[in-house]
Design a protein around this motif. Structure first.
Motif, PDB file in Angstrom:
ATOM      1  N   ARG A 292      56.602  45.611  69.333  1.00 34.74           N
ATOM      2  CA  ARG A 292      57.973  45.851  68.880  1.00 34.74           C
ATOM      3  C   ARG A 292      58.940  44.784  69.371  1.00 34.74           C
ATOM      4  NH1 ARG A 292      56.440  51.324  69.698  1.00 34.74           N
ATOM      5  NH2 ARG A 292      57.349  51.378  71.790  1.00 34.74           N
ATOM      6  N   ARG A 310      55.170  50.547  56.354  1.00 31.77           N
ATOM      7  CA  ARG A 310      56.145  49.582  56.866  1.00 31.77           C
ATOM      8  C   ARG A 310      56.914  50.080  58.079  1.00 31.77           C
ATOM      9  NH1 ARG A 310      57.830  51.929  52.224  1.00 31.77           N
ATOM     10  NH2 ARG A 310      59.977  52.714  52.044  1.00 31.77           N
ATOM     11  N   ASP A 311      57.201  51.384  58.132  1.00 34.62           N
ATOM     12  CA  ASP A 311      57.923  51.891  59.307  1.00 34.62           C
ATOM     13  C   ASP A 311      57.046  51.871  60.554  1.00 34.62           C
ATOM     14  OD1 ASP A 311      60.329  52.329  57.979  1.00 34.62           O
ATOM     15  OD2 ASP A 311      59.711  54.322  57.306  1.00 34.62           O
ATOM     16  N   ARG A 312      55.761  52.133  60.383  1.00 34.53           N
ATOM     17  CA  ARG A 312      54.850  52.090  61.538  1.00 34.53           C
ATOM     18  C   ARG A 312      54.586  50.655  61.982  1.00 34.53           C
ATOM     19  NH1 ARG A 312      49.543  55.240  60.540  1.00 34.53           N
ATOM     20  NH2 ARG A 312      49.339  54.811  62.784  1.00 34.53           N
ATOM     21  N   GLY A 314      56.795  48.273  61.518  1.00 30.87           N
ATOM     22  CA  GLY A 314      58.105  47.804  61.943  1.00 30.87           C
ATOM     23  C   GLY A 314      58.749  47.041  60.810  1.00 30.87           C
ATOM     24  N   LEU A 315      59.749  47.637  60.190  1.00 29.37           N
ATOM     25  CA  LEU A 315      60.378  47.026  59.026  1.00 29.37           C
ATOM     26  C   LEU A 315      60.889  45.627  59.339  1.00 29.37           C
ATOM     27  CD1 LEU A 315      61.231  47.443  56.063  1.00 29.37           C
ATOM     28  CD2 LEU A 315      63.406  48.323  56.935  1.00 29.37           C
ATOM     29  N   LYS A 317      59.600  43.507  61.226  1.00 30.19           N
ATOM     30  CA  LYS A 317      58.494  42.620  61.605  1.00 30.19           C
ATOM     31  C   LYS A 317      57.805  41.974  60.402  1.00 30.19           C
ATOM     32  CE  LYS A 317      58.959  43.751  65.890  1.00 30.19           C
ATOM     33  NZ  LYS A 317      59.439  42.735  66.847  1.00 30.19           N
ATOM     34  N   TYR A 342      56.721  46.653  45.773  1.00 29.28           N
ATOM     35  CA  TYR A 342      57.983  47.178  46.299  1.00 29.28           C
ATOM     36  C   TYR A 342      58.778  48.059  45.349  1.00 29.28           C
ATOM     37  CZ  TYR A 342      57.215  43.732  49.991  1.00 29.28           C
ATOM     38  OH  TYR A 342      56.683  43.003  51.029  1.00 29.28           O
ATOM     39  N   VAL A 345      61.082  51.061  46.630  1.00 28.42           N
ATOM     40  CA  VAL A 345      61.488  50.865  48.020  1.00 28.42           C
ATOM     41  C   VAL A 345      62.981  50.528  48.042  1.00 28.42           C
ATOM     42  CG1 VAL A 345      61.150  49.445  50.091  1.00 28.42           C
ATOM     43  CG2 VAL A 345      59.190  50.104  48.675  1.00 28.42           C
ATOM     44  N   GLU A 349      65.584  47.421  52.369  1.00 30.61           N
ATOM     45  CA  GLU A 349      64.285  47.214  53.003  1.00 30.61           C
ATOM     46  C   GLU A 349      63.529  46.086  52.318  1.00 30.61           C
ATOM     47  OE1 GLU A 349      62.071  50.803  53.474  1.00 30.61           O
ATOM     48  OE2 GLU A 349      63.795  51.940  54.239  1.00 30.61           O
ATOM     49  N   ASN A 357      63.991  38.907  57.211  1.00 33.49           N
ATOM     50  CA  ASN A 357      63.294  38.795  58.497  1.00 33.49           C
ATOM     51  C   ASN A 357      62.861  37.357  58.769  1.00 33.49           C
ATOM     52  OD1 ASN A 357      63.552  41.590  58.802  1.00 33.49           O
ATOM     53  ND2 ASN A 357      61.547  42.006  57.903  1.00 33.49           N
TER      54      ASN A 357
END
Length: 408
Positions: A292, A310-312, A314-315, A317, A342, A345, A349, A357
């Protein structure tokens, strides 16, 4: 609000045409280069095809990427640098003389890359190459690359079995991690950069495909358990073109071993105590916490089945990549690939994963890129439309039903 996405590919590839590396070599290597180049036979069909100049033709590259909706790119190597038998990711260095010549070849590539990136100001973050056999030489090259404007960070070679190099968990590499932290240089580890040679039989090629991502993933747990991030908390690791769906499960597994071994290290009477002795003090935080705070994934042509994770993962990342100009990349169907992955979504995000990112990590300037994206980027509305039929001649794995290994 911008109605088009600013797409930055976090995984593209480039390199000079073979003879064009010569001017970038120190003159004392010119005669050796001429001899080597005269007898060299390129092993890669895509570097002999009519499309090979996508690797070095700056104008063609910009035009094709813009036509595909992409406004900037992180540029990994692709062509063969001087004095290498094949791609530098895969070639061990057997002798001191060969090591010195290959270092000269990589320096030539890095210097070519600096010029190639400067031909498109603000739109290319070049990933420069090093070797691990001489750590101080690597540190000098890192400092040169940053001064030359190569913002993509370094390409971390692997240490496959039989390489003769210290494993990546070794403190021998601390000077490299230290200068990367100091200069805010991302450390990129690309798929294929750590696999041992297996041969060229059909079975060997199949085994390579099965194992290559695992060997690439090893860099994560080597650096985590080796304490690199504990000693250098500003260090950033990017794992590129290795998929992304594996990350949550591997982090769970690493956390399990961390907890188990740290607990065992406090109980001298147990059989496992020697495996955990000193681990807590040397590595610090749990692997998932290190992920993280320090790690990212270059999620090349992210597949639809990976997106719900994606949440697990890390968005913040995830950095999408097209893998241009490779056949398995999304060109010229990036808009369709983004729809496949996508659709549905939330736009904020999607914007983060396809460009935001990467802009933050690699230092791209949205003020420069957003106006270009307003002209050529994929539309928000179009990307939200589910893809029901893939392009008939698409070759990217993103166009595979449910993650199955076949094209639609």
């Amino acid at each position: 609000m911008n109605e088009r996405y600013t797409v930055i590919s976090a995984d593209c590839h480039a390199g000079a045409d073979l003879l064009d590396y010569r001017p970038y070599l120190e003159s004392r290597y010119h005669d050796d280069f001429d001899t080597w180049a005269a007898s060299y036979v390129n092993p890669h069909e895509d570097l002999l095809a009519d499309t090979a100049d996508r690797n070095w033709n700056s104008d063609r590259r910009l035009a094709e990427l813009e036509a595909d909706g992409i406004v900037a790119e992180v540029v990994f190597p692709n062509t063969i640098p001087p004095f290498f038998p094949s791609g530098s990711l895969m070639a061990p260095t057997p002798t001191r003389e060969e090591f010195e010549r290959r270092w000269a070849g990589l320096r030539a590539h890095n210097r070519w890359l600096a010029d190639f990136c400067s031909a498109a100001p603000g739109r290319r973050a070049g990933v420069f190459q090093i070797l691990l056999n001489d750590v101080q030489e690597a540190v000098r090259e890192i400092r040169w690359a940053v001064a030359a404007g190569l913002r993509g960070g370094l390409l971390l070679p692997g240490t496959p079995p039989g390489s003769g190099l210290p494993e990546l968990h070794s403190r021998a590499y601390d000077p490299i991690w230290g200068v990367c932290e100091e200069l805010e240089v991302p450390v990129n580890h690309h798929a294929g950069s750590a696999s041992p040679p297996l041969g060229d039989e059909p079975a060997a090629r199949a085994v390579f495909m099965v194992e290559t991502t695992w060997f690439s993933h090893r860099a994560l747990w080597h650096l985590v358990f080796g304490g690199a991030f504990h000693r250098h908390p500003g260090l950033k690791l990017v794992l590129t073109e290795q998929g992304s769906g594996w990350i949550p499960g591997v982090l769970d597994m690493l956390d399990y071993y961390h907890g188990r071994l740290v607990a065992a290290g406090t109980k001298a009477s147990t059989a496992e105590s020697r495996f955990g002795a000193g681990l807590a003090a040397s590595m610090g935080k749990r692997p998932s916490e290190v992920w993280r705070s320090n790690c990212f994934v270059g999620a090349s042509f992210m597949r639809p089945h990976e997106v719900p994770l994606r949440d697990r993962i890390g968005l913040g990342k995830i950095m999408w990549g097209s893998d241009y100009p490779h056949d398995e990349g999304t060109h010229p169907y990036t808009r369709e690939a983004l729809r496949a992955a996508y659709a549905g979504v939330p736009r904020e995000e999607v914007a983060a994963m396809v460009g935001g990112n990467a802009a933050r990590l690699y230092g791209f300037d949205p003020a420069l890129l957003d106006p270009i994206a307003a002209r050529v980027g994929p539309t928000v509305a179009g990307t939200a439309e589910p893809l029901t039929e893939p392009p008939g001649d698409a070759t990217s794995p993103v166009f595979a039903w449910g993650g199955r290994v076949r094209v639609w």
